[in-house]
Write an enzyme that holds these catalytic residues in place. Structure first.
Site, mmCIF file in Angstrom:
data_model
loop_
_atom_site.group_PDB
_atom_site.id
_atom_site.type_symbol
_atom_site.label_atom_id
_atom_site.label_comp_id
_atom_site.label_asym_id
_atom_site.label_seq_id
_atom_site.Cartn_x
_atom_site.Cartn_y
_atom_site.Cartn_z
ATOM 1 N N PHE A 14 0.844 -1.199 0.000
ATOM 2 C CA PHE A 14 0.000 0.000 0.000
ATOM 3 C C PHE A 14 0.875 1.242 0.000
ATOM 4 C CE2 PHE A 14 0.752 -1.033 4.430
ATOM 5 C CZ PHE A 14 0.965 0.200 5.042
ATOM 6 N N CYS A 15 0.324 2.320 -0.554
ATOM 7 C CA CYS A 15 0.968 3.632 -0.484
ATOM 8 C C CYS A 15 -0.045 4.587 0.131
ATOM 9 C CB CYS A 15 1.474 4.081 -1.850
ATOM 10 S SG CYS A 15 0.214 4.192 -3.149
ATOM 11 N N TRP A 16 0.006 5.852 -0.207
ATOM 12 C CA TRP A 16 -0.881 6.815 0.437
ATOM 13 C C TRP A 16 -2.332 6.664 -0.009
ATOM 14 C CZ3 TRP A 16 -2.721 9.398 4.063
ATOM 15 C CH2 TRP A 16 -3.506 10.539 3.899
ATOM 16 N N GLY B 297 -2.198 4.529 -5.194
ATOM 17 C CA GLY B 297 -1.890 5.089 -6.508
ATOM 18 C C GLY B 297 -0.665 4.491 -7.152
ATOM 19 N N TYR C 38 -3.204 3.808 2.392
ATOM 20 C CA TYR C 38 -3.246 4.108 3.826
ATOM 21 C C TYR C 38 -4.385 5.070 4.153
ATOM 22 C CZ TYR C 38 -2.205 5.780 8.449
ATOM 23 O OH TYR C 38 -2.325 6.126 9.776
#
Length: 346
Positions: free
Chosen positions: A93-95, A98, A122
């Site tokens: 996962f990233c922010w 994306g 996140y």
């Protein structure tokens, strides 16, 4: 092709212990807050992320993508090798779910390393946690430990946890002991980390017959407890702990180890100095400066903390409580175990 996973499904796999979550954001983003237990394998470090962000704003989206590709290309062999060493199921996962997580999952899939990608990243996880805590349903009854400062409430909870009793340790989740001296020797957590850890605790306690917690105030350090947990505490079954003053001083000495944090202790004391009768405050400050820590702690208990606790004590139903008088933390643990023996199926 990699598979997207919804936050509810990711939560179920995490709870079952069959999924490793990997945060591919930069180290500073990870340090601020992440999904508990996640590994950090950043696609970009902080400097690279800042550089790409500047190009994105000042040049163009395409130029930012091209620079990002240059950076990632040089890292791919090590990046893939690190992921390959992680056993079991993985989710990145990233922010916002994306480019960073999509790039990571795509490259890994091309190398035969199957990986989930968290939908929404996140940010979606954080929104889910906040919503969950606002609507939390904690059905087991609460046993709430009260007692003057130094009665070892947190130590008692942790010893009971070691014996497999269901415990909700608010101070551990907050990284703070709750008093003006509460962060000495500890790494305090922010609200996002506290909330994430609390969400995990709800899963653990969901089917417990009861749980034990300390009578914390709504605010512990810089974090704020969920309203529904505060209500659960207030309606709980209350246990008042009484330990001799000497035992309380000894426990606080062992817990805080002020000889390792003399300047921090002095700084914290000066925040409350004006609230203490001037001659007593001068004695406490002298004792801290001259490493007479037992004297300083005893004076703080008698002339500050015990008086404050006596005032706050009046907010609880005096008839709905059990009093335990013990000579030490160990004795208190034994008595609580005997008390809980009769409510194991509560």
């Amino acid at each position: 092709m990699f598979q997207d996973i919804a936050i509810e499904d990711l939560s179920a796999l995490r709870q079952a212990g069959s999924l490793v979550t990997i945060d591919v954001r930069s180290p500073s983003e990870y340090a601020d807050a992440s999904i508990p237990g996640s590994l950090n394998i950043p696609l970009f470090n902080d400097e690279e992320r800042a550089e790409i962000g500047t190009i994105y704003k000042q040049v163009s989206v395409q130029a930012a993508k091209e620079r990002g590709l240059e950076i990632v290309s040089a890292k791919l062999p090590a990046f893939i090798k690190t992921f390959a060493q992680i056993p079991g199921k993985r989710a990145v996962f990233c922010w916002r779910g994306g480019m960073r997580s999509k790039t990571s999952a795509t490259v890994l899939d091309l190398m035969g390393i199957r990986t989930y990608r968290l939908e929404g990243g996140y940010r979606a996880y954080r929104q889910w946690v906040v919503s969950r805590l606002e609507q939390m349903e904690l059905t087991p009854p609460a046993f709430v430990l009260h007692g003057n400062t130094g009665t070892g409430k947190t130590a008692i909870l942790r010893k009971l946890h070691e014996h497999s009793y269901p415990v909700l340790d608010i101070e551990r989740l907050a990284g703070h002991r709750g008093s003006i001296f509460g962060n000495i020797g500890l790494k305090s957590h922010n609200q996002k980390t506290f909330d994430a850890l609390m969400s995990d605790e709800l899963d653990r306690l969901e089917h417990a017959p009861y749980f034990l917690m300390e009578a914390e105030s709504k605010r512990v350090g810089k974090i704020v407890m969920p309203d529904r947990l505060v209500a659960k505490k207030e309606e709980g079954k209350h246990i008042w702990l009484e330990l001799p003053l000497e035992a309380r001083v000894t426990h606080l000495l062992e817990d805080y180890q002020p000889w390792e944090h003399q300047e921090e202790c002095l700084q914290s004391f000066r925040l409350i100095k004006a609230r203490i009768h001037t001659p007593i405050a001068a004695e406490i400050e002298w004792a801290l400066q001259h490493e007479e820590y037992r004297m300083a702690i005893e004076l703080l208990l008698v002339y500050y903390y015990d008086q404050r606790y006596a005032h706050s004590d009046t907010s609880y139903d005096m008839d709905n409580r059990t009093v335990i008088k013990a000579g030490s933390v160990e004795e208190a643990v034994t008595e609580i175990q005997q008390l809980l023996g009769g409510v194991s199926n509560a």
